[in-house]
Motif scaffolding. Structure first.
Motif, PDB file in Angstrom:
ATOM      1  N   SER A 173       0.265  -0.759  -0.135  1.00 32.00           N
ATOM      2  CA  SER A 173      -0.134   0.061  -0.257  1.00 32.00           C
ATOM      3  C   SER A 173       0.621   1.243  -0.087  1.00 32.00           C
ATOM      4  CB  SER A 173      -0.781   0.525   1.349  1.00 32.00           C
ATOM      5  OG  SER A 173      -1.676   1.530   1.590  1.00 32.00           O
ATOM      6  N   ILE A 174       0.666   2.595  -1.052  1.00 32.71           N
ATOM      7  CA  ILE A 174       0.808   3.930  -0.629  1.00 32.71           C
ATOM      8  C   ILE A 174       0.875   4.439   1.061  1.00 32.71           C
ATOM      9  CG2 ILE A 174      -0.588   5.138  -1.665  1.00 32.71           C
ATOM     10  CD1 ILE A 174       3.192   4.815  -3.224  1.00 32.71           C
ATOM     11  N   GLU A 175       0.548   3.922   1.666  1.00 32.92           N
ATOM     12  CA  GLU A 175       0.404   4.513   2.646  1.00 32.92           C
ATOM     13  C   GLU A 175       1.557   4.032   3.317  1.00 32.92           C
ATOM     14  OE1 GLU A 175      -3.829   3.602   4.999  1.00 32.92           O
ATOM     15  OE2 GLU A 175      -5.080   4.847   3.130  1.00 32.92           O
ATOM     16  N   LYS A 176       1.893   2.646   3.854  1.00 28.24           N
ATOM     17  CA  LYS A 176       3.414   2.407   4.207  1.00 28.24           C
ATOM     18  C   LYS A 176       4.309   3.675   3.776  1.00 28.24           C
ATOM     19  CE  LYS A 176       2.221  -1.949   5.074  1.00 28.24           C
ATOM     20  NZ  LYS A 176       2.140  -2.698   6.546  1.00 28.24           N
ATOM     21  N   LEU A 177       4.628   4.402   2.733  1.00 29.12           N
ATOM     22  CA  LEU A 177       5.504   6.016   2.975  1.00 29.12           C
ATOM     23  C   LEU A 177       5.006   6.673   3.490  1.00 29.12           C
ATOM     24  CD1 LEU A 177       5.830   5.470  -1.410  1.00 29.12           C
ATOM     25  CD2 LEU A 177       6.867   4.429   0.759  1.00 29.12           C
ATOM     26  N   ASN A 178       3.720   7.130   4.503  1.00 35.27           N
ATOM     27  CA  ASN A 178       3.566   7.766   5.284  1.00 35.27           C
ATOM     28  C   ASN A 178       4.059   9.246   4.563  1.00 35.27           C
ATOM     29  OD1 ASN A 178       3.240   5.700   6.826  1.00 35.27           O
ATOM     30  ND2 ASN A 178       5.589   6.139   8.510  1.00 35.27           N
ATOM     31  N   LEU A 179       3.195   9.089   3.310  1.00 37.54           N
ATOM     32  CA  LEU A 179       3.248  10.748   2.715  1.00 37.54           C
ATOM     33  C   LEU A 179       1.510  11.386   3.660  1.00 37.54           C
ATOM     34  CD1 LEU A 179       3.409   9.236  -0.546  1.00 37.54           C
ATOM     35  CD2 LEU A 179       5.073  10.230   0.999  1.00 37.54           C
ATOM     36  N   SER A 180       1.780  12.655   3.880  1.00 38.98           N
ATOM     37  CA  SER A 180       1.126  13.166   4.254  1.00 38.98           C
ATOM     38  C   SER A 180       0.197  13.657   3.206  1.00 38.98           C
ATOM     39  CB  SER A 180       1.653  15.022   4.578  1.00 38.98           C
ATOM     40  OG  SER A 180       1.684  15.358   2.598  1.00 38.98           O
ATOM     41  N   GLU A 181      -1.155  13.854   3.513  1.00 37.29           N
ATOM     42  CA  GLU A 181      -2.564  13.831   3.330  1.00 37.29           C
ATOM     43  C   GLU A 181      -2.801  14.924   2.027  1.00 37.29           C
ATOM     44  OE1 GLU A 181      -7.111  14.018   4.283  1.00 37.29           O
ATOM     45  OE2 GLU A 181      -5.386  14.874   5.997  1.00 37.29           O
ATOM     46  N   THR A 206       9.316  -1.744   2.802  1.00 43.52           N
ATOM     47  CA  THR A 206       9.809  -0.509   3.453  1.00 43.52           C
ATOM     48  C   THR A 206       9.914  -0.515   4.402  1.00 43.52           C
ATOM     49  OG1 THR A 206       7.854  -0.034   3.851  1.00 43.52           O
ATOM     50  CG2 THR A 206       7.565   0.351   2.297  1.00 43.52           C
ATOM     51  N   CYS A 207      10.582   0.557   5.158  1.00 45.66           N
ATOM     52  CA  CYS A 207      11.368  -0.089   6.562  1.00 45.66           C
ATOM     53  C   CYS A 207      11.300   1.753   6.901  1.00 45.66           C
ATOM     54  CB  CYS A 207      12.872  -0.208   6.128  1.00 45.66           C
ATOM     55  SG  CYS A 207      13.973   0.984   5.286  1.00 45.66           S
ATOM     56  N   VAL A 257      11.230   3.630   0.931  1.00 42.39           N
ATOM     57  CA  VAL A 257      11.474   2.375  -0.038  1.00 42.39           C
ATOM     58  C   VAL A 257      13.149   1.510   0.303  1.00 42.39           C
ATOM     59  CG1 VAL A 257      11.418   1.336  -1.824  1.00 42.39           C
ATOM     60  CG2 VAL A 257       9.873   2.908  -1.587  1.00 42.39           C
ATOM     61  N   LYS A 258      12.556   0.299   0.356  1.00 45.89           N
ATOM     62  CA  LYS A 258      14.067  -0.611   0.618  1.00 45.89           C
ATOM     63  C   LYS A 258      13.907  -1.370   0.088  1.00 45.89           C
ATOM     64  CE  LYS A 258      14.874  -3.474   4.483  1.00 45.89           C
ATOM     65  NZ  LYS A 258      15.333  -4.104   5.542  1.00 45.89           N
ATOM     66  N   ALA A 259      15.683  -1.877  -1.281  1.00 48.78           N
ATOM     67  CA  ALA A 259      15.661  -2.443  -2.261  1.00 48.78           C
ATOM     68  C   ALA A 259      16.567  -3.332  -1.503  1.00 48.78           C
ATOM     69  CB  ALA A 259      15.826  -2.065  -3.259  1.00 48.78           C
ATOM     70  N   ILE A 260      16.339  -4.613  -1.929  1.00 49.68           N
ATOM     71  CA  ILE A 260      17.958  -5.876  -0.885  1.00 49.68           C
ATOM     72  C   ILE A 260      18.325  -6.648  -2.559  1.00 49.68           C
ATOM     73  CG2 ILE A 260      18.802  -6.988   0.574  1.00 49.68           C
ATOM     74  CD1 ILE A 260      15.846  -6.101   1.878  1.00 49.68           C
TER      75      ILE A 260
END
Length: 289
Positions: free
Chosen positions: A72-80, A181-182, A191-194
């Motif tokens: 979910s894009i909400e995992k990025l904790n962006l402002s409303e 995400t982290c 966003v985390k890419a491993i």
């Protein structure tokens, strides 16, 4: 002095020893935001995915079109305000990545081409990972883009989400990475890419921002350990964990929608100098790029 595991290819041992000398010993339980799966010396590419699933008793699901790089894009904790401004097409791409295919081009800074060739010769071709073409590639190059999930068979929870990208023309792996995400120690969601490597991994942590035209900007640029950026992690010969933060290496990705199409521009830089640039055209599967 701690030593890298000697029972592996010399080039792998050398880079790991460099990370031990210049990095720091860490306890995984204290750095959960950074830790991800480590590769093995005897398995790469798809073999590693299969072995990771077997070791963890996980179920593999391939070619799913209902999964994205993040749930979910909400995992990025962006402002409303930023969420409302962010392109709906960009959101759909990140939440349903498996439903899209990619065309891409790459352009190198000529001064760094020899560096790219060495990486391919010493590492990429052998471990089937991070196979970036060393010549300039036109936009006609098509990438097979597949989301592979590894889930708990009892709960159905997804444990790992791999974005597995191969060249359509040759089948060679471009990237095989775990995306999630982290939350950094600062509280910033990223966003985390491993990218699994022998006895370790390369991890890129990217801070999200929304641009003035609704584009998603992901930047891996920081100054200190704990910031967004590039990290190299490994196990030494005694199974201790080590991490090295490479503050000189930056990765900047912008994903945007124009005229009902999705595009992405990615620039990698070292010591403030552009190394190479990727351009992507992204379209739903079943449509031409």
């Amino acid at each position: 002095m701690s030593l890298a595991d000697p029972f592996q290819k010399f080039q792998d041992w050398f880079t790991q020893q460099w990370a031990i000398v210049w990095g720091r010993k860490i306890k995984p339980e204290s750095f959960t935001w950074l830790i991800g799966p480590f590769g093995k010396t005897d398995s790469t590419g798809e073999d590693f995915i299969n072995q990771l699933a077997e070791d963890g008793g996980l179920t593999i699901q391939r070619n799913t079109t209902s999964q994205g790089l993040i749930p979910s894009i909400e995992k990025l904790n962006l402002s409303e305000k930023d969420l409302k401004k962010l392109s709906a097409k960009v959101i759909d791409f990140y939440q349903n990545t498996g439903n899209y295919h990619l065309n891409f081009s790459v352009k190198w800074n000529p001064a760094f081409k020899i560096f790219g060739s060495l990486v391919n010769i010493l590492f990429s071709n052998r471990i089937n990972q991070l196979n970036i073409p060393t010549g300039n590639v036109g936009a006609s190059e098509q990438i097979n883009s597949e989301i592979i999930t590894l889930s708990n068979p009892h709960t159905g929870d997804i444990v790992y989400t791999f974005w597995y990208r191969t060249f359509k023309s040759s089948g060679q792996v471009l990237y095989s990475g775990v995306y999630t995400t982290c939350i950094l120690p600062s509280g910033k969601a990223c966003v985390k890419a491993i990218f699994p490597l022998p006895k370790g991994n390369a991890t890129v942590i990217m801070s999200p921002h929304v641009g003035p035209k609704g584009e998603l900007q992901l930047k891996s640029a920081g100054k200190n350990f704990g910031d967004p950026g590039f990290y190299f992690l490994l196990n030494d010969s005694k199974k201790n964990f080590w991490a090295q933060y490479i503050s000189s290496f930056h990765d900047e990705l912008t994903v945007f929608s124009r005229k009902n199409k999705i595009f992405a521009e990615q620039t990698l830089s070292l010591w403030g100098l552009n190394v190479l640039r990727f351009n992507y055209e992204i379209a739903p599967k079943g449509e031409s790029g």
